[in-house]
Design a protein around this motif. Sequence first.
Motif, PDB file in Angstrom:
ATOM      1  N   LEU A   4      32.379  26.302  38.546  1.00  0.00           N
ATOM      2  CA  LEU A   4      32.847  26.717  37.222  1.00  0.00           C
ATOM      3  C   LEU A   4      34.090  25.941  36.780  1.00  0.00           C
ATOM      4  O   LEU A   4      34.928  25.559  37.602  1.00  0.00           O
ATOM      5  CB  LEU A   4      33.169  28.211  37.227  1.00  0.00           C
ATOM      6  CG  LEU A   4      31.969  29.163  37.206  1.00  0.00           C
ATOM      7  CD1 LEU A   4      32.415  30.574  37.555  1.00  0.00           C
ATOM      8  CD2 LEU A   4      31.265  29.134  35.855  1.00  0.00           C
ATOM      9  N   VAL A   5      34.209  25.765  35.484  1.00  0.00           N
ATOM     10  CA  VAL A   5      35.420  25.175  34.925  1.00  0.00           C
ATOM     11  C   VAL A   5      36.587  26.123  35.200  1.00  0.00           C
ATOM     12  O   VAL A   5      36.412  27.337  35.360  1.00  0.00           O
ATOM     13  CB  VAL A   5      35.266  24.937  33.408  1.00  0.00           C
ATOM     14  CG1 VAL A   5      34.248  23.838  33.137  1.00  0.00           C
ATOM     15  CG2 VAL A   5      34.877  26.219  32.675  1.00  0.00           C
ATOM     16  N   ALA A   6      37.791  25.553  35.247  1.00  0.00           N
ATOM     17  CA  ALA A   6      38.962  26.301  35.702  1.00  0.00           C
ATOM     18  C   ALA A   6      39.184  27.592  34.924  1.00  0.00           C
ATOM     19  O   ALA A   6      39.482  28.640  35.506  1.00  0.00           O
ATOM     20  CB  ALA A   6      40.202  25.409  35.612  1.00  0.00           C
ATOM     21  N   GLN A   7      39.038  27.554  33.596  1.00  0.00           N
ATOM     22  CA  GLN A   7      39.335  28.738  32.793  1.00  0.00           C
ATOM     23  C   GLN A   7      38.338  29.865  32.991  1.00  0.00           C
ATOM     24  O   GLN A   7      38.615  31.028  32.654  1.00  0.00           O
ATOM     25  CB  GLN A   7      39.438  28.388  31.303  1.00  0.00           C
ATOM     26  CG  GLN A   7      38.192  27.776  30.692  1.00  0.00           C
ATOM     27  CD  GLN A   7      38.179  26.254  30.763  1.00  0.00           C
ATOM     28  OE1 GLN A   7      38.705  25.675  31.708  1.00  0.00           O
ATOM     29  NE2 GLN A   7      37.588  25.631  29.751  1.00  0.00           N
ATOM     30  N   GLU A   8      37.172  29.578  33.567  1.00  0.00           N
ATOM     31  CA  GLU A   8      36.169  30.612  33.836  1.00  0.00           C
ATOM     32  C   GLU A   8      35.955  30.851  35.321  1.00  0.00           C
ATOM     33  O   GLU A   8      35.150  31.705  35.700  1.00  0.00           O
ATOM     34  CB  GLU A   8      34.834  30.239  33.175  1.00  0.00           C
ATOM     35  CG  GLU A   8      34.870  30.213  31.659  1.00  0.00           C
ATOM     36  CD  GLU A   8      33.496  29.998  31.051  1.00  0.00           C
ATOM     37  OE1 GLU A   8      33.105  30.797  30.200  1.00  0.00           O
ATOM     38  OE2 GLU A   8      32.803  29.023  31.449  1.00  0.00           O
ATOM     39  N   ASP A   9      36.674  30.131  36.137  1.00  0.00           N
ATOM     40  CA  ASP A   9      36.474  30.214  37.587  1.00  0.00           C
ATOM     41  C   ASP A   9      37.059  31.509  38.147  1.00  0.00           C
ATOM     42  O   ASP A   9      37.884  32.171  37.514  1.00  0.00           O
ATOM     43  CB  ASP A   9      37.125  29.012  38.269  1.00  0.00           C
ATOM     44  CG  ASP A   9      36.513  28.708  39.626  1.00  0.00           C
ATOM     45  OD1 ASP A   9      35.548  29.405  40.012  1.00  0.00           O
ATOM     46  OD2 ASP A   9      36.987  27.772  40.301  1.00  0.00           O
ATOM     47  N   VAL A  10      36.623  31.863  39.359  1.00  0.00           N
ATOM     48  CA  VAL A  10      37.027  33.112  40.000  1.00  0.00           C
ATOM     49  C   VAL A  10      37.872  32.820  41.228  1.00  0.00           C
ATOM     50  O   VAL A  10      37.715  31.796  41.889  1.00  0.00           O
ATOM     51  CB  VAL A  10      35.795  33.949  40.412  1.00  0.00           C
ATOM     52  CG1 VAL A  10      34.983  34.335  39.185  1.00  0.00           C
ATOM     53  CG2 VAL A  10      34.910  33.211  41.420  1.00  0.00           C
ATOM     54  N   TYR A  11      38.779  33.757  41.538  1.00  0.00           N
ATOM     55  CA  TYR A  11      39.530  33.658  42.778  1.00  0.00           C
ATOM     56  C   TYR A  11      38.619  34.062  43.936  1.00  0.00           C
ATOM     57  O   TYR A  11      37.822  34.993  43.842  1.00  0.00           O
ATOM     58  CB  TYR A  11      40.752  34.561  42.749  1.00  0.00           C
ATOM     59  CG  TYR A  11      41.899  33.981  41.961  1.00  0.00           C
ATOM     60  CD1 TYR A  11      42.754  33.043  42.530  1.00  0.00           C
ATOM     61  CD2 TYR A  11      42.125  34.361  40.642  1.00  0.00           C
ATOM     62  CE1 TYR A  11      43.796  32.500  41.822  1.00  0.00           C
ATOM     63  CE2 TYR A  11      43.176  33.820  39.909  1.00  0.00           C
ATOM     64  CZ  TYR A  11      44.005  32.895  40.507  1.00  0.00           C
ATOM     65  OH  TYR A  11      45.045  32.350  39.794  1.00  0.00           O
ATOM     66  N   THR A  12      38.764  33.341  45.041  1.00  0.00           N
ATOM     67  CA  THR A  12      37.959  33.621  46.227  1.00  0.00           C
ATOM     68  C   THR A  12      38.885  33.771  47.430  1.00  0.00           C
ATOM     69  O   THR A  12      40.015  33.270  47.417  1.00  0.00           O
ATOM     70  CB  THR A  12      36.939  32.491  46.452  1.00  0.00           C
ATOM     71  OG1 THR A  12      36.121  32.798  47.574  1.00  0.00           O
ATOM     72  CG2 THR A  12      37.615  31.158  46.697  1.00  0.00           C
ATOM     73  N   ASN A  13      38.426  34.463  48.439  1.00  0.00           N
ATOM     74  CA  ASN A  13      39.267  34.799  49.594  1.00  0.00           C
ATOM     75  C   ASN A  13      38.577  34.363  50.875  1.00  0.00           C
ATOM     76  O   ASN A  13      37.346  34.293  50.941  1.00  0.00           O
ATOM     77  CB  ASN A  13      39.535  36.301  49.606  1.00  0.00           C
ATOM     78  CG  ASN A  13      40.125  36.781  48.290  1.00  0.00           C
ATOM     79  OD1 ASN A  13      41.321  36.729  48.075  1.00  0.00           O
ATOM     80  ND2 ASN A  13      39.273  37.248  47.379  1.00  0.00           N
ATOM     81  N   HIS A  14      39.385  34.100  51.908  1.00  0.00           N
ATOM     82  CA  HIS A  14      38.845  33.439  53.096  1.00  0.00           C
ATOM     83  C   HIS A  14      39.484  33.959  54.381  1.00  0.00           C
ATOM     84  O   HIS A  14      40.589  34.491  54.377  1.00  0.00           O
ATOM     85  CB  HIS A  14      39.086  31.928  53.006  1.00  0.00           C
ATOM     86  CG  HIS A  14      38.583  31.302  51.746  1.00  0.00           C
ATOM     87  ND1 HIS A  14      37.323  30.782  51.616  1.00  0.00           N
ATOM     88  CD2 HIS A  14      39.179  31.154  50.532  1.00  0.00           C
ATOM     89  CE1 HIS A  14      37.156  30.328  50.392  1.00  0.00           C
ATOM     90  NE2 HIS A  14      38.266  30.538  49.705  1.00  0.00           N
ATOM     91  N   ILE A  15      38.769  33.715  55.491  1.00  0.00           N
ATOM     92  CA  ILE A  15      39.330  33.871  56.833  1.00  0.00           C
ATOM     93  C   ILE A  15      38.540  32.985  57.784  1.00  0.00           C
ATOM     94  O   ILE A  15      37.315  32.858  57.665  1.00  0.00           O
ATOM     95  CB  ILE A  15      39.315  35.340  57.312  1.00  0.00           C
ATOM     96  CG1 ILE A  15      40.100  35.482  58.638  1.00  0.00           C
ATOM     97  CG2 ILE A  15      37.885  35.865  57.468  1.00  0.00           C
ATOM     98  CD1 ILE A  15      40.386  36.919  59.031  1.00  0.00           C
ATOM     99  N   HIS A  16      39.250  32.333  58.698  1.00  0.00           N
ATOM    100  CA  HIS A  16      38.573  31.510  59.699  1.00  0.00           C
ATOM    101  C   HIS A  16      37.877  32.425  60.708  1.00  0.00           C
ATOM    102  O   HIS A  16      38.383  33.493  61.058  1.00  0.00           O
ATOM    103  CB  HIS A  16      39.574  30.609  60.417  1.00  0.00           C
ATOM    104  CG  HIS A  16      38.933  29.534  61.237  1.00  0.00           C
ATOM    105  ND1 HIS A  16      38.398  29.789  62.484  1.00  0.00           N
ATOM    106  CD2 HIS A  16      38.722  28.217  60.994  1.00  0.00           C
ATOM    107  CE1 HIS A  16      37.897  28.670  62.972  1.00  0.00           C
ATOM    108  NE2 HIS A  16      38.078  27.692  62.097  1.00  0.00           N
ATOM    109  N   ALA A  17      36.721  31.991  61.184  1.00  0.00           N
ATOM    110  CA  ALA A  17      35.935  32.808  62.115  1.00  0.00           C
ATOM    111  C   ALA A  17      36.716  33.132  63.383  1.00  0.00           C
ATOM    112  O   ALA A  17      36.600  34.240  63.929  1.00  0.00           O
ATOM    113  CB  ALA A  17      34.623  32.096  62.458  1.00  0.00           C
ATOM    114  N   ASP A  18      37.519  32.201  63.878  1.00  0.00           N
ATOM    115  CA  ASP A  18      38.324  32.473  65.071  1.00  0.00           C
ATOM    116  C   ASP A  18      39.383  33.539  64.796  1.00  0.00           C
ATOM    117  O   ASP A  18      39.654  34.392  65.650  1.00  0.00           O
ATOM    118  CB  ASP A  18      39.012  31.193  65.559  1.00  0.00           C
ATOM    119  CG  ASP A  18      38.046  30.243  66.253  1.00  0.00           C
ATOM    120  OD1 ASP A  18      36.955  30.690  66.654  1.00  0.00           O
ATOM    121  OD2 ASP A  18      38.393  29.047  66.380  1.00  0.00           O
ATOM    122  N   ASP A  19      39.986  33.489  63.618  1.00  0.00           N
ATOM    123  CA  ASP A  19      40.973  34.507  63.272  1.00  0.00           C
ATOM    124  C   ASP A  19      40.316  35.876  63.116  1.00  0.00           C
ATOM    125  O   ASP A  19      40.884  36.897  63.536  1.00  0.00           O
ATOM    126  CB  ASP A  19      41.694  34.126  61.977  1.00  0.00           C
ATOM    127  CG  ASP A  19      42.860  33.188  62.214  1.00  0.00           C
ATOM    128  OD1 ASP A  19      43.518  33.302  63.267  1.00  0.00           O
ATOM    129  OD2 ASP A  19      43.125  32.332  61.349  1.00  0.00           O
TER     130      ASP A  19
END
Length: 296
Positions: free
Chosen positions: A187-202
Amino acid sequence: MPSHFTQHRFHLPRILIVGCGDVGQRMLPILVKSFKVYVLTSQTEKFELFRQAGAIPILGNLDDRLTLQRLSQIASTVIHLAPPNPSGVEDVRTKALIQALSKGGRVKRFVYISTTGVYGDCAGRQISEVTHVKPQNVRAIRRVDAEKKLRAWGSQQGVSVIILRVPGIYAGNRLPIERLQKGTAALVAQEDVYTNHIHADDLARLTILCIYRGGSQRIFNACDHTELKMADYFDLVADKMQLPRPPRVDKETLKTLVSPQLLSFMQESRRISNDRLREIGFKFLYPTVKDYLDRT
């Protein structure tokens, strides 16, 4: 195997892992040092893999309650990593597991891996564990159902239930390489969504820490410190892997380019606070996705 080692393992406390995929297998080298580890699996071809890792495989299927009968007396600690059933609004797999474990009354501690998808679309707002759940797809609805069942069961049976709400899990073998190679649009920046993450080891380390430090009936957001929009995450990975960055399109155009399931992941925006992890003293190996990519 030396007899003293066998005797040592005989006296170890027991733990049961339900659904031992990638994250579960990352836990095994740590857990086998302190526990006699049992793994519930429906795949006999993985028995040797688990045995080599020091665990004891048990054949069983959450879709077949008769195969779960022996679970009631196996362990006092359970880690539930298995996904819900693929259809319906109720998590009947977790329901079957609870019923099987209840017959023995042995379980005292239970860690469940849920999803941050239970919060639904938050329009980019920062949210915490006290934010009301508002699932917007059937996958997340099943997760909310599982959480409710587990917390009620824990209260009724005196089981300490700890729930980890997990975002997108990444690792060296879990990066969006294929997507980038295909040139799938973002998506273009103005319509994009925030996403969240975690490494599998963590995530593996955090789950184990919750066995020892997680409070009864406590919920934790299992996210790292990354604050990125989705396309920016793809750009980071693309640059690291020397692949083209994905093309940016508006939401209406994206609907014509990707599957409805993929589109659903790209329509929910939330920034997840992980402040509560401080109460158990968790330290990330990879505080952000960029930290991981810079070190590989």
